[in-house]
Design a protein around this motif. Structure first.
Motif, PDB file in Angstrom:
ATOM      1  N   ARG A 245       0.819  -1.220   0.000  1.00 14.67           N
ATOM      2  CA  ARG A 245       0.000   0.000   0.000  1.00 14.67           C
ATOM      3  C   ARG A 245       0.852   1.270   0.000  1.00 14.67           C
ATOM      4  NH1 ARG A 245      -4.002   1.503   4.932  1.00 14.67           N
ATOM      5  NH2 ARG A 245      -4.847   3.455   4.109  1.00 14.67           N
ATOM      6  N   THR A 246       2.114   1.168   0.436  1.00 13.13           N
ATOM      7  CA  THR A 246       2.949   2.365   0.579  1.00 13.13           C
ATOM      8  C   THR A 246       3.875   2.596  -0.600  1.00 13.13           C
ATOM      9  OG1 THR A 246       4.679   1.138   1.749  1.00 13.13           O
ATOM     10  CG2 THR A 246       2.943   2.140   3.085  1.00 13.13           C
ATOM     11  N   VAL A 247       4.347   1.536  -1.239  1.00 10.92           N
ATOM     12  CA  VAL A 247       5.426   1.707  -2.201  1.00 10.92           C
ATOM     13  C   VAL A 247       5.488   0.540  -3.181  1.00 10.92           C
ATOM     14  CG1 VAL A 247       7.189   0.520  -0.817  1.00 10.92           C
ATOM     15  CG2 VAL A 247       7.881   2.390  -2.328  1.00 10.92           C
ATOM     16  N   HIS A 248       5.998   0.803  -4.366  1.00  5.40           N
ATOM     17  CA  HIS A 248       6.424  -0.228  -5.321  1.00  5.40           C
ATOM     18  C   HIS A 248       7.947  -0.133  -5.343  1.00  5.40           C
ATOM     19  CE1 HIS A 248       5.977  -1.993  -9.689  1.00  5.40           C
ATOM     20  NE2 HIS A 248       6.643  -2.784  -8.878  1.00  5.40           N
ATOM     21  N   GLY A 249       8.627  -1.201  -4.943  1.00  2.94           N
ATOM     22  CA  GLY A 249      10.071  -1.137  -4.785  1.00  2.94           C
ATOM     23  C   GLY A 249      10.808  -2.182  -5.589  1.00  2.94           C
ATOM     24  N   VAL A 250      12.058  -1.880  -5.887  1.00  2.00           N
ATOM     25  CA  VAL A 250      12.949  -2.796  -6.600  1.00  2.00           C
ATOM     26  C   VAL A 250      14.242  -2.916  -5.806  1.00  2.00           C
ATOM     27  CG1 VAL A 250      14.337  -3.163  -8.685  1.00  2.00           C
ATOM     28  CG2 VAL A 250      12.009  -2.255  -8.878  1.00  2.00           C
ATOM     29  N   LEU A 251      14.689  -4.150  -5.614  1.00  2.00           N
ATOM     30  CA  LEU A 251      15.983  -4.427  -5.008  1.00  2.00           C
ATOM     31  C   LEU A 251      16.893  -4.930  -6.125  1.00  2.00           C
ATOM     32  CD1 LEU A 251      17.332  -4.531  -2.152  1.00  2.00           C
ATOM     33  CD2 LEU A 251      16.800  -6.971  -2.154  1.00  2.00           C
ATOM     34  N   HIS A 252      17.929  -4.170  -6.428  1.00  2.00           N
ATOM     35  CA  HIS A 252      18.815  -4.495  -7.548  1.00  2.00           C
ATOM     36  C   HIS A 252      20.196  -4.863  -7.017  1.00  2.00           C
ATOM     37  CE1 HIS A 252      21.647  -3.666 -10.875  1.00  2.00           C
ATOM     38  NE2 HIS A 252      20.668  -4.103 -11.629  1.00  2.00           N
ATOM     39  N   ILE A 253      20.703  -6.007  -7.444  1.00  5.05           N
ATOM     40  CA  ILE A 253      22.035  -6.474  -7.072  1.00  5.05           C
ATOM     41  C   ILE A 253      22.887  -6.530  -8.331  1.00  5.05           C
ATOM     42  CG2 ILE A 253      23.381  -8.310  -5.980  1.00  5.05           C
ATOM     43  CD1 ILE A 253      21.353  -7.119  -4.090  1.00  5.05           C
TER      44      ILE A 253
ATOM     45  N   ALA B  19      21.235  -1.708  -4.826  1.00  7.77           N
ATOM     46  CA  ALA B  19      20.506  -0.459  -5.031  1.00  7.77           C
ATOM     47  C   ALA B  19      19.034  -0.676  -4.711  1.00  7.77           C
ATOM     48  CB  ALA B  19      20.667   0.036  -6.473  1.00  7.77           C
ATOM     49  N   VAL B  20      18.445   0.287  -4.048  1.00  3.91           N
ATOM     50  CA  VAL B  20      17.025   0.266  -3.725  1.00  3.91           C
ATOM     51  C   VAL B  20      16.347   1.364  -4.535  1.00  3.91           C
ATOM     52  CG1 VAL B  20      15.306   0.525  -1.912  1.00  3.91           C
ATOM     53  CG2 VAL B  20      17.502  -0.575  -1.401  1.00  3.91           C
ATOM     54  N   LEU B  21      15.385   0.957  -5.367  1.00  2.00           N
ATOM     55  CA  LEU B  21      14.634   1.916  -6.182  1.00  2.00           C
ATOM     56  C   LEU B  21      13.175   1.863  -5.759  1.00  2.00           C
ATOM     57  CD1 LEU B  21      16.714   0.159  -8.315  1.00  2.00           C
ATOM     58  CD2 LEU B  21      16.239   2.224  -9.601  1.00  2.00           C
ATOM     59  N   VAL B  22      12.539   3.014  -5.664  1.00  4.14           N
ATOM     60  CA  VAL B  22      11.178   3.042  -5.139  1.00  4.14           C
ATOM     61  C   VAL B  22      10.291   3.985  -5.937  1.00  4.14           C
ATOM     62  CG1 VAL B  22      11.902   2.467  -2.785  1.00  4.14           C
ATOM     63  CG2 VAL B  22      11.712   4.855  -3.462  1.00  4.14           C
ATOM     64  N   LYS B  23       9.011   3.667  -5.924  1.00  2.38           N
ATOM     65  CA  LYS B  23       7.976   4.583  -6.391  1.00  2.38           C
ATOM     66  C   LYS B  23       6.949   4.666  -5.261  1.00  2.38           C
ATOM     67  CE  LYS B  23       6.440   4.640 -10.681  1.00  2.38           C
ATOM     68  NZ  LYS B  23       5.671   4.294 -11.914  1.00  2.38           N
ATOM     69  N   PRO B  24       7.061   5.681  -4.387  1.00  2.00           N
ATOM     70  CA  PRO B  24       6.128   5.797  -3.268  1.00  2.00           C
ATOM     71  C   PRO B  24       4.695   6.002  -3.755  1.00  2.00           C
ATOM     72  CG  PRO B  24       8.060   7.183  -2.932  1.00  2.00           C
ATOM     73  CD  PRO B  24       8.090   6.719  -4.361  1.00  2.00           C
ATOM     74  N   ASN B  25       3.745   5.476  -2.980  1.00  2.00           N
ATOM     75  CA  ASN B  25       2.337   5.625  -3.298  1.00  2.00           C
ATOM     76  C   ASN B  25       1.797   6.878  -2.612  1.00  2.00           C
ATOM     77  OD1 ASN B  25      -0.300   5.198  -4.104  1.00  2.00           O
ATOM     78  ND2 ASN B  25      -0.726   3.656  -2.533  1.00  2.00           N
TER      79      ASN B  25
ATOM     80  N   LEU C  47       1.279   8.979   1.631  1.00  2.00           N
ATOM     81  CA  LEU C  47       1.495   7.892   2.580  1.00  2.00           C
ATOM     82  C   LEU C  47       2.830   7.208   2.301  1.00  2.00           C
ATOM     83  CD1 LEU C  47       0.569   5.889   4.779  1.00  2.00           C
ATOM     84  CD2 LEU C  47      -0.561   4.576   2.959  1.00  2.00           C
ATOM     85  N   GLY C  48       3.099   6.923   1.034  1.00  2.00           N
ATOM     86  CA  GLY C  48       4.348   6.258   0.685  1.00  2.00           C
ATOM     87  C   GLY C  48       5.562   7.115   0.980  1.00  2.00           C
ATOM     88  N   ALA C  49       5.463   8.420   0.687  1.00  2.00           N
ATOM     89  CA  ALA C  49       6.586   9.318   0.950  1.00  2.00           C
ATOM     90  C   ALA C  49       6.878   9.406   2.446  1.00  2.00           C
ATOM     91  CB  ALA C  49       6.288  10.702   0.384  1.00  2.00           C
ATOM     92  N   LEU C  50       5.829   9.489   3.272  1.00  3.21           N
ATOM     93  CA  LEU C  50       6.014   9.542   4.714  1.00  3.21           C
ATOM     94  C   LEU C  50       6.592   8.230   5.241  1.00  3.21           C
ATOM     95  CD1 LEU C  50       2.729  11.380   5.786  1.00  3.21           C
ATOM     96  CD2 LEU C  50       5.071  12.279   5.915  1.00  3.21           C
ATOM     97  N   TYR C  51       6.113   7.124   4.693  1.00  8.70           N
ATOM     98  CA  TYR C  51       6.614   5.804   5.109  1.00  8.70           C
ATOM     99  C   TYR C  51       8.112   5.687   4.831  1.00  8.70           C
ATOM    100  CZ  TYR C  51       7.329   0.757   5.022  1.00  8.70           C
ATOM    101  OH  TYR C  51       7.805  -0.516   5.233  1.00  8.70           O
ATOM    102  N   MET C  52       8.530   6.046   3.615  1.00 12.88           N
ATOM    103  CA  MET C  52       9.947   5.934   3.256  1.00 12.88           C
ATOM    104  C   MET C  52      10.796   6.856   4.126  1.00 12.88           C
ATOM    105  SD  MET C  52      10.149   3.552   1.089  1.00 12.88           S
ATOM    106  CE  MET C  52      11.917   3.762   0.872  1.00 12.88           C
ATOM    107  N   ALA C  53      10.310   8.070   4.380  1.00  8.86           N
ATOM    108  CA  ALA C  53      11.060   8.987   5.236  1.00  8.86           C
ATOM    109  C   ALA C  53      11.147   8.459   6.669  1.00  8.86           C
ATOM    110  CB  ALA C  53      10.401  10.361   5.234  1.00  8.86           C
ATOM    111  N   GLY C  54      10.072   7.829   7.137  1.00 12.39           N
ATOM    112  CA  GLY C  54      10.049   7.328   8.506  1.00 12.39           C
ATOM    113  C   GLY C  54      10.976   6.151   8.745  1.00 12.39           C
TER     114      GLY C  54
END
Length: 199
Positions: free
Chosen positions: A127-135, A150-156, A159-166
């Motif tokens: 519900r908060t983010v669509h994420g990619v874990l790249h090795i 590398a961690v790549l994200v598209k916050p939702n 809510l997603g932006a606050l979650y990632m910051a938290g």
């Protein structure tokens, strides 16, 4: 693990740049893989694929437990919020040859996106983010090779932006250092076993 500038990821000719061009690059880290050679990417993946829960520090295990409980309470991880629900999988963007060669991963919250000779990408959505874990696996500039995470994200939304910051301070100060130590121990064990097997 050592944090790297974003340019360390951007400078590499990874396929993920094309697949996730609309995602934010959240973190780039050098993975502890001392003594790695050009053909050791499968060994790195074996190191990372082991379960970290038994090896992680008590604070890290507590944070994983807390995230699981909060996720259930706030309904962050419902199936309708994940891949194929709230967002389509990035596998839809892959070249046809990689779509055929990338079955879903088993036993992990992350689903395999693709794997090539020197890079692997997995994805997750809630519900908060669509994420990619790249090795990735790259020369270290000193005659050896090392892994890049590398961690790549598209916050939702907000809510997603606050979650990632938290969660950012907890990831940087507790989770990543503990995971890095566990991976390095496992790397050294597997590297030693591999060298003994080759004798």
């Amino acid at each position: 693990m050592q944090r790297l500038p974003n340019a360390a990821h951007a400078a590499q000719p990874w396929l993920i740049h094309e697949i996730a061009a609309d995602f934010q690059l959240e973190d780039v880290w050098a993975l502890p893989s001392p003594g790695g050679g050009p053909d050791d990417f499968p060994l790195l993946l074996s190191t990372i694929d082991v379960s970290l829960q038994p090896q992680a520090s008590a604070p890290t295990r507590f944070l994983f437990w807390l995230r699981l409980k909060l996720g259930a309470l706030l309904r962050l991880d419902r199936g309708s919020s994940g891949l194929g629900g709230r967002v389509p999988s990035l596998r839809e963007r892959l070249p046809e040859a990689l779509k055929d060669a990338a079955p879903p991963s088993q036993g992990s919250e992350f689903s395999l996106l693709y794997q090539r000779d020197n890079e692997r990408a997995t994805e997750i959505a809630n519900r908060t983010v669509h994420g990619v874990l790249h090795i990735g696996w790259v020369p270290d500039g000193r005659g050896g090779w090392r892994g890049h995470l590398a961690v790549l994200v598209k916050p939702n939304g907000r809510l997603g932006a606050l979650y990632m910051a938290g969660i950012r301070p907890f990831r940087h100060l507790i989770v990543y250092p503990a995971i890095g130590r566990a991976w390095e121990r496992r790397w050294r064990e597997l590297n030693e076993t591999t060298r003994l097997d080759k004798r």
